[in-house]
Motif scaffolding. Structure first.
Motif, short mmCIF file in Angstrom:
data_model
loop_
_atom_site.label_atom_id
_atom_site.label_comp_id
_atom_site.label_asym_id
_atom_site.label_seq_id
_atom_site.Cartn_x
_atom_site.Cartn_y
_atom_site.Cartn_z
N LEU A 184 -6.91 -9.78 0.22
CA LEU A 184 -6.55 -9.21 -1.08
C LEU A 184 -7.33 -9.83 -2.23
O LEU A 184 -7.14 -9.41 -3.38
N LEU A 207 -6.76 -12.62 -3.46
CA LEU A 207 -5.64 -13.09 -4.29
C LEU A 207 -5.46 -14.59 -4.08
O LEU A 207 -5.31 -15.05 -2.93
N ARG A 228 0.61 -7.95 -2.27
CA ARG A 228 0.21 -6.74 -3.02
C ARG A 228 1.17 -6.50 -4.19
O ARG A 228 0.76 -6.11 -5.29
N ALA A 230 0.41 -8.99 -6.90
CA ALA A 230 -0.82 -8.69 -7.63
C ALA A 230 -0.60 -7.62 -8.69
O ALA A 230 -1.35 -7.53 -9.67
N ARG A 231 0.44 -6.79 -8.51
CA ARG A 231 0.73 -5.72 -9.48
C ARG A 231 1.66 -6.17 -10.59
O ARG A 231 1.93 -5.42 -11.51
N GLY A 268 0.85 -11.51 -14.24
CA GLY A 268 0.44 -12.38 -13.15
C GLY A 268 1.63 -12.83 -12.30
O GLY A 268 2.79 -12.70 -12.69
#
Length: 502
Positions: free
Chosen positions: A206, A208, A234, A237-238, A242
């Motif tokens: 990702l 991330l 996921r 991340a959305r 943050g």
């Protein structure tokens, strides 16, 4: 090794290495067990790379819930390419049986059975082992179709010195099949990943990177399950502003998956549903399934692949994870599910698949569905997939209208015959009992008395078979044909009055 860098599965890969490097001849196996999403398929892929690096020939199939009823789907994955140069070397009965099982030839009038397919698989594997060590991979083995598992089991039972290894994966809530009792097998449970491995996973998949406190919270809440961790990653991340330790975690894995599905566009979700419901989802078939459902079927499939819910390999599609496909189908309301399977029944060509879709879409009794199940069962038997045929003929009984007495009796007998052939005489005998109590048509009684006697003899013993013969003789005074058949059977099993078979 190509896929090893971020796996953090040294213990599991070491076990695979020991399996591959085992010096003893003969079959050996490793069964990896773990909860959904723990990474069994990923470890399988790494194991296949490891085997390839060691010079193994790798034969692999991945089980799918939608393919459990598609006879020999797994065998096609395993042998379709490997058998190319070997088919002509097989004895004709085995060659024909395997060609039919691999859908390279239409079934002929003399249908081969599971034994012929098993003998052909044994012969092919022995020839392959003459040149290289062979690794058979059965990922999600509980969802590999039963005829494939039985064919492999038949072959393994007869192999003694061939350098063949078997790697399988199994969910914790599933039971290992009898295949694993045929060979020496080590069982290994896949454990959760630690924080370092989860961190690498999120970074590689990702892109991330999480603050240490957030990472620790994620690992704790997901119990180190890599699939859960990716889904939660996921969602993090959305998050506006943050990621924080206030993790957007649903209460269960199904809720995580459902949240993932909810975030999809309707057309993307429709593409995932179509791929998940098809037993053999090619690109062209998925496009047909989406026609008239979404405005742009090609775009819907492309987006599903791009966002990572569908995977495409060599023109074949599958859900990115079995749980995604399962959740997508389960989320459909009953009416939507029926409409989906009615649509798929119209586009698939294989009678087995068509019959299964029709059965899911309908409620018994339904004469049209019963006929389709008859046809599907006939194809399965002709291909040697007796186990698949048994399931279909039992469904055909369920879908037969009660007032169609002749068809109901005939299908019960077909169910009994197939169940007897797969080694389930007690279940077979119950169908015969139902026919006896329903007063079978005379012509069917005459034609099937030898089978009914044989079945009763092996399912319930000689006295029960003799009782059947005595009652038939007593009741058949006005039916000379049936009376003669009963007397002939009495000469074989006896009538309990002396001169019995035993």
């Amino acid at each position: 090794m190509r896929t090893r860098g971020w796996l953090a599965r040294e213990r599991e890969l070491a076990a695979v290495g020991r399996l591959l490097d085992e010096p003893d001849d003969g079959p050996r196996g490793l069964l990896m067990v773990g909860e959904p999403g723990i990474g069994k398929t990923t470890v399988c892929a790494a194991a296949m790379d490891l085997a390839g690096d060691r010079g193994y020939l790798v034969l692999a199939t991945r089980g799918s819930q939608s393919e459990t009823g598609l006879s020999f789907a797994g065998l096609t994955d395993l042998l379709d390419e490997a058998a190319d140069g070997l088919l002509r070397e097989l004895p004709e009965p085995q060659r024909i049986a395997l060609e039919v099982a691999l859908a390279r030839r239409m079934p002929g009038p003399a249908a081969g059975g599971q034994r012929e397919v098993g003998m052909a698989v044994l012969a092919v594997l022995r020839r392959l082992c003459e040149h290289r060590q062979v690794l058979i991979v059965l990922d999600d083995v509980s969802w590999v179709d039963t005829p494939t598992v039985e064919a492999v089991r038949f072959a393994l039972r007869r192999m003694r010195t061939e350098p063949i290894r078997i790697l399988g994966t199994l969910r914790l809530d599933q039971i290992a099949s009898a295949l694993w009792r045929e060979i020496p097998v080590d069982e290994l449970r896949l454990e959760p990943l630690n924080a370092g491995a989860i961190e690498q996973l999120l970074s590689s998949r990702l892109d991330l990177t999480l603050p240490p406190r957030v990472l620790r919270a994620l690992v704790e809440r997901t119990a180190g399950n890599p699939f859960w961790a990716l889904e939660v990653g996921r969602a993090l991340a959305r998050q506006p502003g943050g990621p924080t330790i206030d993790l957007p975690l649903p209460a269960s894995l199904i809720a995580v998956v459902t949240e993932r599905l909810t975030g999809l566009e309707a057309s993307t979700r429709a593409a995932l549903i179509a791929v998940s419901a098809l037993a053999d989802p090619t690109v062209s078939l998925a496009l047909q399934a989406l026609d008239s459902v979404v405005a742009n079927p090609g775009k819907a499939l492309d987006v599903a692949v791009t966002v990572g819910v569908v995977v495409e390999t060599a023109g074949k599609l599958r859900p990115a994870h079995p749980l995604l496909g399962y959740a997508a189908l389960e989320a459909l309301p009953p009416g939507g599910r029926s409409a989906l399977h009615r649509r798929l029944a119209e586009i698939v060509k294989d009678p087995e698949q068509r019959a299964r879709h029709m059965a899911v879409a309908a409620e018994p009794p339904d004469a049209e569905v019963a006929v389709a199940l008859d046809e599907g069962a006939s194809v399965a038997r002709a291909r040697g997939a007796t186990g698949g045929a048994a399931e279909l003929v039992e469904l055909a009984v369920d879908f037969t209208p009660p007032d169609d007495r002749w068809a109901l009796c005939r299908r019960r007998l077909e169910a009994a015959e197939v169940l007897y052939a797969v080694g389930e005489p007690e279940r077979a005998a119950r169908y015969v009992d139902e026919n006896e109590s329903a007063d079978m048509p005379p012509d069917l009684r005459r034609r099937t008395l030898p089978f009914r006697t044989e079945l009763t003899y092996w399912a319930r013993g000689a006295p029960a078979a003799q009782e059947l013969i005595r009652c038939t003789i007593a009741e058949a005074r006005d039916d000379q044909h049936l009376h003669a058949v009963a007397l002939a059977m009495a000469s074989d099993v006896g009538d309990g009055r002396g001169g019995d078979r035993d």
